[in-house]
Design an enzyme around this catalytic site. Structure first.
Site, PDB file in Angstrom:
ATOM      1  N   GLY A   7       0.740  -1.261  -0.043  1.00  0.00           N
ATOM      2  CA  GLY A   7      -0.128   0.027  -0.021  1.00  0.00           C
ATOM      3  C   GLY A   7       0.741   1.378  -0.096  1.00  0.00           C
ATOM      4  O   GLY A   7       1.788   1.346   0.690  1.00  0.00           O
ATOM      5  N   SER A   8       0.415   2.196  -0.551  1.00  0.00           N
ATOM      6  CA  SER A   8       1.096   3.487  -0.865  1.00  0.00           C
ATOM      7  C   SER A   8       0.401   4.611  -1.753  1.00  0.00           C
ATOM      8  O   SER A   8      -0.504   4.448  -1.580  1.00  0.00           O
ATOM      9  CB  SER A   8       2.605   2.993  -1.701  1.00  0.00           C
ATOM     10  OG  SER A   8       2.246   2.291  -2.946  1.00  0.00           O
TER      11      SER A   8
END
EC number: 4.1.1.65
Length: 218
Positions: A187-188
């Site tokens: 996730g980012s």
């Protein structure tokens, strides 16, 4: 539209097209799952490990998938799969579009415009969740592209889980619009700054697809 082969994915497993940079995470996971499945008939311990190991391996395959895309037409296209988190006017006249990428999204990022990579700068930082305002101080890679619209800045931001950003192309590389340029593991967030005078054609909460969703209004 033809694409350079410099950033084409090189990793694959059982016919699944995977992102470059997946092997260090994926191969040990798949090997563990395969070994535990082989030993499961003879060992209760291996059988107990086989189910979660196989589920984890399947999850890794899904996460590191890198599907082909029909690249959209438009001046600026989305560099990332995800959801538009914010649209913010900047003091210098540019507009920042922030795209949040969950672990369920494809995490290969693509060039928003055709041009030349003039800068790829890694900046150390923290690892707070990418949807947090303080994530602007996270580990990140800042890209600059020389394009027909002038200098375009794009930032790959690591999140709480993502601890590695993998650029695919170095400074000086000419890229085509929609070409694969890098990977963020887990996730980012990806931010892109539209130049002054370029209107945004997405809204907060809208889903984007890298190489497909146009983010400027023509």
């Amino acid at each position: 539209m033809p694409h350079s082969q410099t950033s084409a994915p090189r990793d694959s497993l059982a016919g699944v097209r995977l992102a470059r940079g997946a092997s260090p995470w994926l191969l040990p996971t798949v090997a563990t799952a395969a070994l535990s499945l082989v030993r499961a008939r003879r060992s209760k311990g291996a059988a107990a490990i086989a189910v979660p190991a196989t589920a984890l391996a399947a999850g890794m395959l899904w996460f590191f998938r890198d599907p082909e895309r029909d690249i959209a037409q438009g001046r600026v296209i989305s560099p990332a799969d995800g959801v538009v988190q914010s649209i913010m006017p900047w003091k210098d006249g540019r507009t920042r579009v922030a795209i949040f990428m969950s672990p369920l999204n494809v995490h290969v990022n693509r060039a928003p415009l055709a041009g030349t990579v003039t800068s790829v700068e890694h900046i150390p930082g923290g690892f707070v969740p990418a949807f947090n305002k303080e994530s602007e101080n996270n580990e990140r890679v800042v890209w600059h592209f020389d394009t027909e619209l002038g200098d375009i800045e794009m930032i790959q931001i690591a999140g709480a889980v993502a601890r590695r950003i993998v650029p695919y192309v170095p400074q000086g590389t000419k890229v085509e619009q929609g070409e694969r340029i890098g990977l963020i593991r887990f996730g980012s967030r990806v931010d892109i700054y539209l130049p002054e005078g370029v209107d945004v054609d997405v809204e907060v909460g809208q889903k984007t697809v890298a190489g497909v969703t146009r983010i400027d209004r023509g």
